[in-house]
Design a protein around this motif. Structure first.
Motif, mmCIF file in Angstrom:
data_model
loop_
_atom_site.group_PDB
_atom_site.id
_atom_site.type_symbol
_atom_site.label_atom_id
_atom_site.label_comp_id
_atom_site.label_asym_id
_atom_site.label_seq_id
_atom_site.Cartn_x
_atom_site.Cartn_y
_atom_site.Cartn_z
ATOM 1 N N GLU A 1 -5.113 -3.028 -2.878
ATOM 2 C CA GLU A 1 -3.879 -2.457 -2.322
ATOM 3 C C GLU A 1 -3.309 -1.341 -3.192
ATOM 4 O OE1 GLU A 1 -2.170 -6.393 0.076
ATOM 5 O OE2 GLU A 1 -1.442 -5.915 -1.943
ATOM 6 N N ASN B 1 0.857 4.004 -2.955
ATOM 7 C CA ASN B 1 0.536 5.406 -2.673
ATOM 8 C C ASN B 1 1.715 6.335 -2.935
ATOM 9 O OD1 ASN B 1 -2.305 5.943 -1.218
ATOM 10 N ND2 ASN B 1 -1.622 3.868 -0.740
ATOM 11 N N ARG C 1 0.830 -1.206 0.000
ATOM 12 C CA ARG C 1 0.000 0.000 0.000
ATOM 13 C C ARG C 1 0.867 1.260 0.000
ATOM 14 N NH1 ARG C 1 -5.413 -1.042 0.813
ATOM 15 N NH2 ARG C 1 -5.913 -3.094 1.708
ATOM 16 N N TYR D 1 -2.375 6.874 4.187
ATOM 17 C CA TYR D 1 -1.036 6.488 3.748
ATOM 18 C C TYR D 1 -0.316 7.685 3.115
ATOM 19 C CZ TYR D 1 -1.701 1.506 4.619
ATOM 20 O OH TYR D 1 -1.884 0.288 5.218
#
Length: 261
Positions: free
Chosen positions: A230, A99, A95, A237
Motif C-alpha cells: 500500500e 501517494n 494508498r 492514484y
C-alpha cells in the motif's frame, strides 16, 4: 472502519454540532497560518529597524504565492483521503495517503530547488530597491529552504482533518506560532542573525509542528498503518491527487501571483 482506528466518524451525531466543531478550529488554523509572516514582520521591525522591516515586507507577495500553493495542494490531496474514509475503504485510503506523501516529497524538492535558484532573480524582476534587496534575499531564501517543512505540516494536518479531527492540527499550530515568536527573539537578539534569523525561526517552528503531527498520527490513527504494498507509488492514484491538488494550489496562490506581477 476498524475498531480503535482513531478516526472520527462524521456521519453520526448532531450535524450542526459536528459541522461547527470541525469548522471553527479549521478557520482559526487558517488564520494562524498567516501569523508566521506577521510575527516575523513585527519583531524584525521592532528589533532591527525600518530597513529590515522593509526587506521582510518586500517578500510578502512571493512568500504567500509559494506557501499558498503548498497549502492548496495539500488541501486538495486530502480530498480523496476524506472520500475513501467516508466510503470506509481503508486500503484505498492508505494508498492515497502514501501517494500524497510521495507527491509532496517530489513537489517540495522541485519547488525548493527552483525558487532557491531563482530567488534573487525574482526580487530583481520585482524591482526590489537596492538598499533592501540583500536583506530580502537573506530572509526569503531561508523561508524557501523550509518548503519541505511547510509541505510536511500542511499535508499531515490536512490528512488529520480528513479523518475528522480539525482540533489537533490547530493545537500544534498554536504551539508552533508561540515557538516561532520565541525563536524570532532568540535568533535576532541573542544569536544576532538579523533578518535571516526570522526565516530560520519560521522554518524551525514549521518543522516542529510537522513532526508533532507525524508523531500524533503514528500513535492515534491505526487505520493508517500500511499493509503489503500500500505504501508504493501508483500512477493512477497520483493522477487523481494531482487533479485535486494542483488546481487548489493555483486557487490559493492566484491572488499572490497577481501581486507579484
Amino acid at each position: 472502519m476498524a475498531k480503535g482506528a482513531g478516526a472520527r466518524d462524521m456521519t453520526e451525531g448532531s450535524p450542526m454540532k459536528l459541522i461547527w466543531g470541525f469548522f471553527v478550529p479549521m478557520v482559526f488554523g487558517l488564520l494562524f497560518q498567516q501569523l508566521y509572516n506577521m510575527a516575523d514582520t513585527i519583531i524584525v521591525g521592532k528589533c532591527l529597524g525600518v530597513q529590515a522591516l522593509a526587506a521582510v515586507g518586500a517578500t510578502g507577495s512571493i512568500n504567500f504565492m509559494i506557501i499558498g500553493f503548498c497549502l492548496g495542494v495539500c488541501s486538495g490531496f486530502a480530498i480523496p483521503v476524506a472520500q475513501k474514509f467516508g466510503e470506509k475503504n481503508d486500503s484505498a485510503l492508505r494508498r492515497f495517503v502514501a501517494n500524497s506523501g510521495w507527491l509532496a516529497a517530489i513537489f517540495s524538492v522541485v519547488m525548493t530547488s527552483a525558487v532557491c535558484v531563482l530567488c534573487r532573480d525574482i526580487l530583481l524582476w520585482m524591482d526590489t530597491p537596492a538598499d533592501i534587496i540583500d536583506g530580502a534575499y537573506r530572509y526569503i531564501f531561508v523561508i524557501f529552504l523550509g518548503i519541505p517543512a511547510t509541505y510536511l505540516y500542511n499535508l499531515l494536518s490536512c490528512t488529520i482533518r480528513s479523518l475528522g479531527d480539525s482540533t489537533t492540527p490547530l493545537i500544534f499550530l498554536l504551539f508552533s506560532s508561540v515557538l516561532n515568536v520565541a525563536l524570532d527573539f532568540f535568533t535576532i537578539l541573542v544569536l544576532n542573525m538579523g533578518v535571516a534569523g526570522a526565516g530560520w525561526a519560521t522554518l524551525t517552528a514549521q518543522a516542529v509542528s510537522g513532526l508533532l503531527c507525524l508523531l500524533y498520527m503514528r500513535k492515534k490513527f491505526t487505520i493508517l498503518k500500511m499493509q503489503g504494498d500500500e505504501w508504493k507509488p501508483r500512477k493512477d492514484y497520483m493522477k487523481i491527487l494531482c487533479g485535486m491538488g494542483i488546481p487548489m494550489g493555483l486557487q490559493y496562490s492566484i491572488t499572490a501571483i497577481g501581486s507579484v506581477i
